[in-house]
Design a protein around this motif. Structure first.
Motif, PDB file in Angstrom:
ATOM      1  N   ASN A 127       0.852  -1.182   0.000  1.00 42.76           N
ATOM      2  CA  ASN A 127       0.000   0.000   0.000  1.00 42.76           C
ATOM      3  C   ASN A 127       0.890   1.235   0.000  1.00 42.76           C
ATOM      4  OD1 ASN A 127      -2.252  -1.626   0.164  1.00 42.76           O
ATOM      5  ND2 ASN A 127      -2.593  -1.281   2.350  1.00 42.76           N
ATOM      6  N   SER A 152      -0.664   0.009  -4.346  1.00 41.39           N
ATOM      7  CA  SER A 152      -2.099   0.243  -4.202  1.00 41.39           C
ATOM      8  C   SER A 152      -2.585   1.497  -4.917  1.00 41.39           C
ATOM      9  CB  SER A 152      -2.470   0.316  -2.716  1.00 41.39           C
ATOM     10  OG  SER A 152      -1.864   1.447  -2.100  1.00 41.39           O
ATOM     11  N   GLY A 156      -5.543   1.231  -7.509  1.00 36.96           N
ATOM     12  CA  GLY A 156      -6.842   1.762  -7.123  1.00 36.96           C
ATOM     13  C   GLY A 156      -7.513   0.997  -6.010  1.00 36.96           C
ATOM     14  N   CYS A 157      -6.799   0.128  -5.330  1.00 36.77           N
ATOM     15  CA  CYS A 157      -7.329  -0.562  -4.152  1.00 36.77           C
ATOM     16  C   CYS A 157      -6.174  -0.960  -3.253  1.00 36.77           C
ATOM     17  CB  CYS A 157      -8.167  -1.775  -4.531  1.00 36.77           C
ATOM     18  SG  CYS A 157      -7.224  -3.107  -5.288  1.00 36.77           S
ATOM     19  N   LYS A 158      -6.475  -1.118  -1.963  1.00 36.53           N
ATOM     20  CA  LYS A 158      -5.448  -1.394  -0.978  1.00 36.53           C
ATOM     21  C   LYS A 158      -5.606  -2.792  -0.398  1.00 36.53           C
ATOM     22  CE  LYS A 158      -5.048   3.395   0.703  1.00 36.53           C
ATOM     23  NZ  LYS A 158      -5.118   4.257   1.916  1.00 36.53           N
ATOM     24  N   ALA A 161      -7.772  -5.865   0.142  1.00 33.72           N
ATOM     25  CA  ALA A 161      -8.664  -6.176  -0.973  1.00 33.72           C
ATOM     26  C   ALA A 161      -8.094  -7.318  -1.814  1.00 33.72           C
ATOM     27  CB  ALA A 161      -8.857  -4.944  -1.849  1.00 33.72           C
ATOM     28  N   GLU A 163      -8.237  -7.930  -4.875  1.00 31.40           N
ATOM     29  CA  GLU A 163      -7.746  -7.542  -6.204  1.00 31.40           C
ATOM     30  C   GLU A 163      -6.240  -7.324  -6.245  1.00 31.40           C
ATOM     31  OE1 GLU A 163     -12.053  -6.529  -5.959  1.00 31.40           O
ATOM     32  OE2 GLU A 163     -10.301  -6.238  -4.652  1.00 31.40           O
TER      33      GLU A 163
END
Length: 233
Positions: A127, A152, A156-158, A161, A163
């Protein structure tokens, strides 16, 4: 090599993608306070910032507490510093101070070299802000040791998550089945690994595990030991 504008970076260390039955195992590793001692680097940068501007040395603990091991949002840190120190420009300190002081401990370097030589695909999963995290990776030579990284901000996500872990597996070209995640954060690294069915090692740094709803597969006091635990399993 992947397009540099994508959310992750792949080095040239990957062999051609193997068939599924011979796929190399995936080792995902956190960056801050796992692969590198981010808190020590920030503290050194804070001490230099205070000295440069003739500010009280006794404020060092306040600045490091404000930082919160990097979890306090940067705008909030900058605002608090500006309020305390009368608008002194903090951009250089916040943007470059920690990055310039990041180092890679030799035991961690050695364990990574052994893991890659043993056939593991090593991907950093972190992140943070892309510019800062890539700066740390390159400045301490991790870009020459690992196979790639996922950050991250760009994705677009941390963590935790799912993904971000799937992105690491896609980058390596191997499945998440049989993969491991090493990190110092219980909610981000260990719970994140659990969410995608990966095994995990928590780097305790002398702390006691406090979560009651989940546990890591293993716990080690330091990162070199964590890497060697995974590669010997």
């Amino acid at each position: 090599m992947l397009d540099p504008e994508q959310h992750h970076r792949r080095t040239d260390r990957f062999p051609p993608r193997p068939p599924p039955e011979t796929a190399v195992p995936l080792l995902m590793i956190d960056l801050d306070n796992t692969l590198v001692d981010r808190d020590a680097a920030f503290r050194a940068a804070a001490a230099a910032f205070l000295a440069e501007h003739g500010l009280p040395e006794a404020d060092l603990d306040w600045v490091t507490d404000l930082d919160g091991s990097g979890y306090t949002p940067r705008p909030e840190v900058a605002r608090a510093l500006a309020e305390r120190y009368g608008g002194i420009d903090t951009r250089g300190f916040l943007d470059h101070g920690t990055v310039e002081r990041i180092g890679l401990a030799e035991p961690v370097r050695g364990a990574l070299v052994e893991a890659v030589a043993g056939g593991w695909s090593c991907v950093i999963v972190t992140n943070g802000r892309t510019v800062q995290q890539e700066g740390k990776i390159r400045n301490c030579g991790l870009d020459r040791l690992v196979h790639g990284w996922v950050i991250s901000e760009a994705l677009g996500c941390k963590k935790p998550a799912p993904e971000i872990f799937h992105a690491a597996a896609d980058l390596a070209g191997v499945p998440l089945d049989g993969s491991w995640m090493i990190g110092d954060s219980a909610p981000a690294d260990i719970r994140g690994a659990l969410g995608v069915g990966a095994r995990s090692v928590w780097v305790s740094g002398g702390r006691t595990w406090a979560e009651t709803g989940y546990r890591p597969t293993a716990t080690t006091p330091d990162t070199a030991s964590a890497i060697r635990h995974v590669t010997s399993t």
